[in-house]
Design a protein around this motif. Sequence first.
Motif: not given
Length: 90
Positions: A38, A42-43, A45
């Motif tokens: 996750e 996240l990185d 995105r």
Amino acid sequence: MQYIVPVQAVVTATEYDREPTAAELDAIASEMPLISAEVELLDARITVLDRVPSEVDTQRIRRALRHVLAARRKLANLPDVTAYASEVGA
């Protein structure tokens, strides 16, 4: 002047002043691949927040999403963790 201060026992309950149990640490350890996947998603995105995603960015996001889904599937297939995960807050 009268000071308003919280009573220490009310503010910090004794239940939260303890170390994690072995079962909680095992649950966290078993969820670490999902947490890492996750973070990777996240990185990926965050990288494209201020620009139009390139083909490489799109591939990176898709790969990270596949890792998240694979980690979730693997975690869901573990019978011990799925029963405990709702208590931990996953």
